[in-house]
Design a protein around this motif. Structure first.
Motif, PDB file in Angstrom:
ATOM      1  N   TYR A  17       0.822  -1.214   0.000  1.00 19.88           N
ATOM      2  CA  TYR A  17       0.000   0.000   0.000  1.00 19.88           C
ATOM      3  C   TYR A  17       0.857   1.265   0.000  1.00 19.88           C
ATOM      4  N   LEU A  18       1.958   1.237   0.733  1.00 16.98           N
ATOM      5  CA  LEU A  18       2.853   2.396   0.737  1.00 16.98           C
ATOM      6  C   LEU A  18       3.494   2.584  -0.634  1.00 16.98           C
ATOM      7  N   GLY A  19       3.862   1.487  -1.280  1.00 12.87           N
ATOM      8  CA  GLY A  19       4.424   1.579  -2.628  1.00 12.87           C
ATOM      9  C   GLY A  19       3.439   2.215  -3.590  1.00 12.87           C
ATOM     10  N   GLU A  20       2.181   1.781  -3.523  1.00 19.71           N
ATOM     11  CA  GLU A  20       1.142   2.389  -4.353  1.00 19.71           C
ATOM     12  C   GLU A  20       0.949   3.858  -4.003  1.00 19.71           C
ATOM     13  N   ALA A  21       0.990   4.164  -2.711  1.00 15.54           N
ATOM     14  CA  ALA A  21       0.812   5.551  -2.270  1.00 15.54           C
ATOM     15  C   ALA A  21       1.938   6.433  -2.802  1.00 15.54           C
ATOM     16  N   PHE A  22       3.167   5.933  -2.766  1.00 13.90           N
ATOM     17  CA  PHE A  22       4.293   6.726  -3.269  1.00 13.90           C
ATOM     18  C   PHE A  22       4.188   6.951  -4.770  1.00 13.90           C
ATOM     19  N   ASP A  23       3.570   6.021  -5.468  1.00 13.80           N
ATOM     20  CA  ASP A  23       3.399   6.190  -6.911  1.00 13.80           C
ATOM     21  C   ASP A  23       2.435   7.314  -7.258  1.00 13.80           C
ATOM     22  N   SER A  24       1.458   7.575  -6.378  1.00 14.53           N
ATOM     23  CA  SER A  24       0.407   8.532  -6.735  1.00 14.53           C
ATOM     24  C   SER A  24       0.259   9.723  -5.787  1.00 14.53           C
ATOM     25  N   HIS A  25       0.998   9.766  -4.685  1.00 18.41           N
ATOM     26  CA  HIS A  25       0.866  10.852  -3.715  1.00 18.41           C
ATOM     27  C   HIS A  25       2.241  11.425  -3.369  1.00 18.41           C
ATOM     28  N   PRO A  26       2.410  12.731  -3.474  1.00 14.77           N
ATOM     29  CA  PRO A  26       3.705  13.324  -3.131  1.00 14.77           C
ATOM     30  C   PRO A  26       3.970  13.388  -1.631  1.00 14.77           C
ATOM     31  N   LEU A  27       2.937  13.219  -0.818  1.00 18.91           N
ATOM     32  CA  LEU A  27       3.093  13.288   0.638  1.00 18.91           C
ATOM     33  C   LEU A  27       2.460  12.058   1.278  1.00 18.91           C
ATOM     34  N   ILE A  28       3.245  11.394   2.118  1.00 18.77           N
ATOM     35  CA  ILE A  28       2.759  10.258   2.900  1.00 18.77           C
ATOM     36  C   ILE A  28       2.945  10.624   4.365  1.00 18.77           C
ATOM     37  N   VAL A  29       1.912  10.425   5.157  1.00 19.75           N
ATOM     38  CA  VAL A  29       1.985  10.691   6.594  1.00 19.75           C
ATOM     39  C   VAL A  29       1.705   9.387   7.330  1.00 19.75           C
ATOM     40  N   LEU A  30       2.639   8.985   8.197  1.00 19.84           N
ATOM     41  CA  LEU A  30       2.427   7.863   9.098  1.00 19.84           C
ATOM     42  C   LEU A  30       2.239   8.453  10.479  1.00 19.84           C
ATOM     43  N   SER A  31       1.047   8.315  11.029  1.00 21.09           N
ATOM     44  CA  SER A  31       0.724   8.935  12.309  1.00 21.09           C
ATOM     45  C   SER A  31       0.293   7.874  13.311  1.00 21.09           C
ATOM     46  N   ALA A  32       1.068   7.764  14.392  1.00 17.92           N
ATOM     47  CA  ALA A  32       0.752   6.810  15.457  1.00 17.92           C
ATOM     48  C   ALA A  32       1.597   7.165  16.673  1.00 17.92           C
ATOM     49  N   GLY A 145       9.090  12.726  -8.939  1.00 21.32           N
ATOM     50  CA  GLY A 145      10.277  12.143  -8.306  1.00 21.32           C
ATOM     51  C   GLY A 145      10.559  12.640  -6.907  1.00 21.32           C
ATOM     52  N   VAL A 146       9.843  13.661  -6.438  1.00 21.77           N
ATOM     53  CA  VAL A 146      10.038  14.156  -5.076  1.00 21.77           C
ATOM     54  C   VAL A 146       8.874  13.675  -4.218  1.00 21.77           C
ATOM     55  N   ARG A 147       9.207  12.974  -3.148  1.00 19.85           N
ATOM     56  CA  ARG A 147       8.212  12.482  -2.205  1.00 19.85           C
ATOM     57  C   ARG A 147       8.610  12.890  -0.800  1.00 19.85           C
ATOM     58  N   VAL A 148       7.610  13.160   0.021  1.00 14.70           N
ATOM     59  CA  VAL A 148       7.839  13.541   1.420  1.00 14.70           C
ATOM     60  C   VAL A 148       7.144  12.502   2.295  1.00 14.70           C
ATOM     61  N   LEU A 149       7.878  11.988   3.269  1.00 13.67           N
ATOM     62  CA  LEU A 149       7.337  11.028   4.226  1.00 13.67           C
ATOM     63  C   LEU A 149       7.482  11.627   5.620  1.00 13.67           C
ATOM     64  N   LEU A 150       6.344  11.916   6.246  1.00 20.74           N
ATOM     65  CA  LEU A 150       6.346  12.485   7.591  1.00 20.74           C
ATOM     66  C   LEU A 150       5.902  11.422   8.588  1.00 20.74           C
ATOM     67  N   LEU A 151       6.724  11.218   9.603  1.00 17.19           N
ATOM     68  CA  LEU A 151       6.388  10.316  10.700  1.00 17.19           C
ATOM     69  C   LEU A 151       6.059  11.197  11.888  1.00 17.19           C
ATOM     70  N   THR A 152       4.901  10.990  12.484  1.00 11.14           N
ATOM     71  CA  THR A 152       4.465  11.901  13.528  1.00 11.14           C
ATOM     72  C   THR A 152       3.570  11.185  14.538  1.00 11.14           C
ATOM     73  N   ARG A 153       3.532  11.726  15.724  1.00  4.81           N
ATOM     74  CA  ARG A 153       2.660  11.162  16.759  1.00  4.81           C
ATOM     75  C   ARG A 153       1.282  11.804  16.745  1.00  4.81           C
ATOM     76  N   ARG A 154       1.119  12.860  15.971  1.00  6.41           N
ATOM     77  CA  ARG A 154      -0.198  13.477  15.807  1.00  6.41           C
ATOM     78  C   ARG A 154      -0.277  14.017  14.380  1.00  6.41           C
ATOM     79  N   LEU A 155      -1.470  14.208  13.902  1.00  5.85           N
ATOM     80  CA  LEU A 155      -1.617  14.697  12.532  1.00  5.85           C
ATOM     81  C   LEU A 155      -0.993  16.080  12.395  1.00  5.85           C
ATOM     82  N   PRO A 156      -0.435  16.378  11.223  1.00  4.92           N
ATOM     83  CA  PRO A 156       0.195  17.690  11.007  1.00  4.92           C
ATOM     84  C   PRO A 156      -0.792  18.842  11.127  1.00  4.92           C
ATOM     85  N   SER A 157      -0.233  20.030  11.147  1.00  2.00           N
ATOM     86  CA  SER A 157      -1.007  21.257  11.304  1.00  2.00           C
ATOM     87  C   SER A 157      -2.013  21.448  10.175  1.00  2.00           C
TER      88      SER A 157
END
Length: 184
Positions: A17-32, A145-157
């Motif tokens: 799912y992350l691979g598919e997400a990187f193919d179609s979304h420039p921003l991935i957020v993992l929040s937990a 070709g530019v992707r951003v992966l944010l790892l966070t304990r709460r959703l971004p601003s």
């Protein structure tokens, strides 16, 4: 026992799912919360993607946007001196305007050579308006070709969260990151 509202995904499925997400979304957020395996998963993703990766992990909460920008610029310099030089010259992004065209073009040139992943661990420690504006601007440009992966304990601003409405980021919450011994 409380049940998850979303299906828990085994790690191999998460990679899919992350691979598919990187193919179609420039921003991935993992929040937990801490301990859900965000960083471990991100390290595995870096290896599987094979992209040039800029990793930034703040040591502590940083309330000074200039200090965050300088640290992020230093990390970017390991992947692209050209992009880092422009970032350094512009200092902190101005949240009232757009990203400077020369910065956008430098990112385009760099990503034309190789895919670029900007990974920020513990983003919640640096979620400042200026930094959020930078990532929002970068995402809106949809630089191939530019992707951003944010790892966070709460959703971004709010600024980055508003991008969800536009379908630009893909957000994985703790429910999807959970795993049990049976699923590993």
């Amino acid at each position: 026992m409380m049940r998850s509202p979303l299906p828990v995904l085994p790690r191999d499925d998460l990679f899919h799912y992350l691979g598919e997400a990187f193919d179609s979304h420039p921003l991935i957020v993992l929040s937990a919360a801490m301990g859900y395996g965000k960083t471990t998963l991100a390290n595995d993703i870096k290896q599987r993607l094979g992209a040039c990766c800029v990793s930034f992990t703040p040591a502590k909460a940083m309330a000074d946007a200039s200090a965050v920008w300088a640290a992020l610029t230093e990390c970017v310099s390991q992947a692209s001196e050209e992009v880092a030089a422009i970032m350094k010259n512009m200092e902190v992004p101005d949240i009232r305007g757009e990203l400077p065209p020369e910065l956008v073009e430098a990112f385009r040139r760099e990503s034309g050579k190789r895919a670029l992943l900007i990974l920020v661990d513990d983003y919640h420690l640096i979620d400042l308006p200026e930094i959020s504006f930078f990532f929002e601007g970068l995402i809106k440009e949809r630089i191939s070709g530019v992707r951003v992966l944010l790892l966070t304990r709460r959703l971004p601003s709010q600024a980055l969260t508003e991008l969800v409405v536009k379908g630009l980021p893909r957000v994985f919450l703790r429910y999807s990151l959970s795993f049990s011994m049976l699923k590993t």
